[in-house]
Design a protein around this motif. Structure first.
Motif, PDB file in Angstrom:
ATOM      1  N   SER A  96       7.034  15.131   6.993  1.00 27.30           N
ATOM      2  CA  SER A  96       6.700  13.941   7.774  1.00 27.30           C
ATOM      3  C   SER A  96       7.261  14.133   9.183  1.00 27.30           C
ATOM      4  O   SER A  96       8.442  14.487   9.333  1.00 27.30           O
ATOM      5  N   THR A  97       6.434  13.892  10.175  1.00 24.02           N
ATOM      6  CA  THR A  97       6.932  14.024  11.559  1.00 24.02           C
ATOM      7  C   THR A  97       8.017  12.981  11.825  1.00 24.02           C
ATOM      8  O   THR A  97       8.945  13.228  12.593  1.00 24.02           O
ATOM      9  N   GLN A 120       0.750  16.976   7.169  1.00 22.98           N
ATOM     10  CA  GLN A 120       2.005  16.471   6.580  1.00 22.98           C
ATOM     11  C   GLN A 120       1.827  16.456   5.062  1.00 22.98           C
ATOM     12  O   GLN A 120       0.796  16.000   4.551  1.00 22.98           O
ATOM     13  N   LYS A 124       4.220   9.408   5.734  1.00 22.11           N
ATOM     14  CA  LYS A 124       4.686   8.087   5.280  1.00 22.11           C
ATOM     15  C   LYS A 124       3.890   6.976   5.944  1.00 22.11           C
ATOM     16  O   LYS A 124       3.699   6.978   7.158  1.00 22.11           O
ATOM     17  N   GLY A 125       3.461   6.003   5.145  1.00 20.00           N
ATOM     18  CA  GLY A 125       2.842   4.803   5.687  1.00 20.00           C
ATOM     19  C   GLY A 125       3.833   3.652   5.622  1.00 20.00           C
ATOM     20  O   GLY A 125       4.988   3.839   5.211  1.00 20.00           O
ATOM     21  N   ARG A 126       3.396   2.461   6.013  1.00 19.02           N
ATOM     22  CA  ARG A 126       4.279   1.301   5.956  1.00 19.02           C
ATOM     23  C   ARG A 126       4.495   0.880   4.515  1.00 19.02           C
ATOM     24  O   ARG A 126       3.709   1.197   3.632  1.00 19.02           O
ATOM     25  N   LYS A 191      -9.900   0.937   9.642  1.00 22.02           N
ATOM     26  CA  LYS A 191      -8.682   1.422  10.303  1.00 22.02           C
ATOM     27  C   LYS A 191      -8.791   2.915  10.627  1.00 22.02           C
ATOM     28  O   LYS A 191      -9.167   3.708   9.777  1.00 22.02           O
TER      29      LYS A 191
HETATM   30  C1  BTN Z   1       0.578   2.783   8.205  1.00 25.30           C
HETATM   31  O1  BTN Z   1      -0.503   2.395   8.622  1.00 25.30           O
HETATM   32  O2  BTN Z   1       0.957   2.516   7.066  1.00 25.30           O
HETATM   33  C2  BTN Z   1       1.437   3.620   9.102  1.00 25.30           C
HETATM   34  C3  BTN Z   1       1.018   5.064   9.071  1.00 25.30           C
HETATM   35  C4  BTN Z   1       1.830   5.966   9.979  1.00 25.30           C
HETATM   36  C5  BTN Z   1       1.471   7.410   9.800  1.00 25.30           C
HETATM   37  C6  BTN Z   1       2.143   8.312  10.782  1.00 25.30           C
HETATM   38  S1  BTN Z   1       1.502   9.937  10.753  1.00 25.30           S
HETATM   39  C7  BTN Z   1       2.791  10.493  11.750  1.00 25.30           C
HETATM   40  C8  BTN Z   1       4.054   9.759  11.350  1.00 25.30           C
HETATM   41  N1  BTN Z   1       4.735  10.487  10.299  1.00 25.30           N
HETATM   42  C9  BTN Z   1       4.696   9.851   9.148  1.00 25.30           C
HETATM   43  O3  BTN Z   1       5.190  10.275   8.088  1.00 25.30           O
HETATM   44  N2  BTN Z   1       4.075   8.679   9.280  1.00 25.30           N
HETATM   45  C10 BTN Z   1       3.651   8.462  10.642  1.00 25.30           C
END
Ligand code: BTN
Length: 327
Positions: A96-97, A120, A124-126, A191
């Motif tokens: 994950s960045t 990746q 990770k998302g929210r 989205k």
């Molecule tokens: C969401 O909509 O849930 C948020 C998504 C965010 C994704 C980005 S991709 C780059 C950065 N690294 C991650 O692991 N997540 C964010």
């Protein structure tokens, strides 16, 4: 992918790009203040990074093809931002960045440091969700920010970044994009961008913010897993043609920098009207899940910290984060 590129390699690329045609080897060596052997080495190094360089014994060298990769050399070329993206960590693959950016921020990494990855494995998302981050199709990036603002002002950074994403999308594709509070950007009711903001903070002080942004750029419908096809989209799907990831990333950094610097001074105030004009939710009836509570009402406004003002049966409520759906 991260490795330092020698100055002469970067300069060779710069000269070939500026010229856009054959460049005599003699003149190149002279301009770069290197000998022919070093020139050949620099050319070889560029080829290792998937650049294609035509060579002609009489005419010299010409840049024939630039790789479709988020390379620091490409991102930095003619980049007009002064802080964001001045230091770049670019990888073929990362978990994950955001995670790497967090580690770098705990060290000495300066404000504006950018981490990008072609793919990746644990995007990770929210709210503990995962983020689909397949290779080369999107921009998976994280920025290290060190703003002197209160933790309560941090939600506005996602809105500020969303506005920069909306403006970049309009400029590069002509597509109308909308900010879906708190962290999404929408085109055509789907989205294509998500933002995950992570903080290291004390009660009254932010140490740093990691602004993670995922942008679906060149996916076709089939590139998405079946469960995402109805809710996710990409710029390519909506525009009907490929979009340069490097150009998008550069324009975003430039636009976001302007908004961010202003945000540090006045919060959302200066941009609030613009955010509201591009809002996906304003005036709509919505449902917001905040922890275990579910609130219903009409999205009425944003406050200067980026919180949503919701008109409910019980009156106005100010909400800093939540999971929103339209009613
Ligand atoms: C969401 O909509 O849930 C948020 C998504 C965010 C994704 C980005 S991709 C780059 C950065 N690294 C991650 O692991 N997540 C964010």
């Amino acid at each position: 992918m991260r490795k330092n590129v020698s100055i002469s390699t970067e300069e060779l690329l710069f000269h070939l790009k500026k010229k856009g045609d054959f460049f005599s080897a003699e003149k190149l060596a002279q301009d770069l203040k290197i000998n022919f052997k070093e020139l050949k080495q620099a050319k070889k190094e560029l080829e290792k990074w998937e650049y294609m360089i035509e060579s002609d014994s009489k005419k010299g060298y010409k840049l024939a093809q630039i790789p479709d990769l988020l390379l620091p050399m490409e991102i930095k070329f003619d980049l007009k931002s002064k802080i964001l993206g001045q230091e770049i960590h670019s990888y073929k693959a990362l978990n994950s960045t955001n995670d790497l950016a967090f580690d770098l921020a705990e060290g000495e990494a300066p404000e504006g440091t950018l981490v990008v990855a072609e793919k990746q494995s644990k995007g990770k998302g929210r709210l503990g969700r995962s983020w689909f981050s397949s290779p080369k199709l999107g921009i998976w990036m994280s920025l290290i920010l060190r703003p002197s603002i209160l933790p309560s002002q941090a939600p506005g950074l996602s809105i500020a970044a969303s506005l920069a994403l909306v403006l970049t999308t309009k400029e590069l594709t002509g597509l109308p994009a909308f900010i879906k509070w708190p962290n999404d950007v929408i085109v055509n009711n789907r989205k294509f961008c998500g933002i995950l903001t992570e903080l290291s903070a004390e009660l009254d002080k932010i140490n740093f913010v990691i602004l993670g942004v995922g942008i679906n750029v060149n996916h076709t419908e089939r590139d998405f897993p079946k469960n995402l096809r109805n809710i996710a989209t990409s710029l390519r799907i909506e525009k009907g043609e490929q979009v340069s990831r490097v150009d998008f990333l550069k324009r975003f950094l430039e636009k976001f920098e302007k908004i961010y610097l202003q945000y540090k001074k006045t919060g959302l105030l200066t941009f609030k009207d613009e955010c509201l004009r591009h809002s996906y939710l304003l005036g709509k009836k919505i449902k917001i899940q905040v922890g275990s509570e579910i609130l219903e009402g009409k999205a009425e406004n944003l406050d200067d910290n980026g919180a949503l003002i919701l008109r409910t049966k019980e009156g106005l409520k100010t909400i800093t984060a939540g999971d929103v759906s339209l009613l």
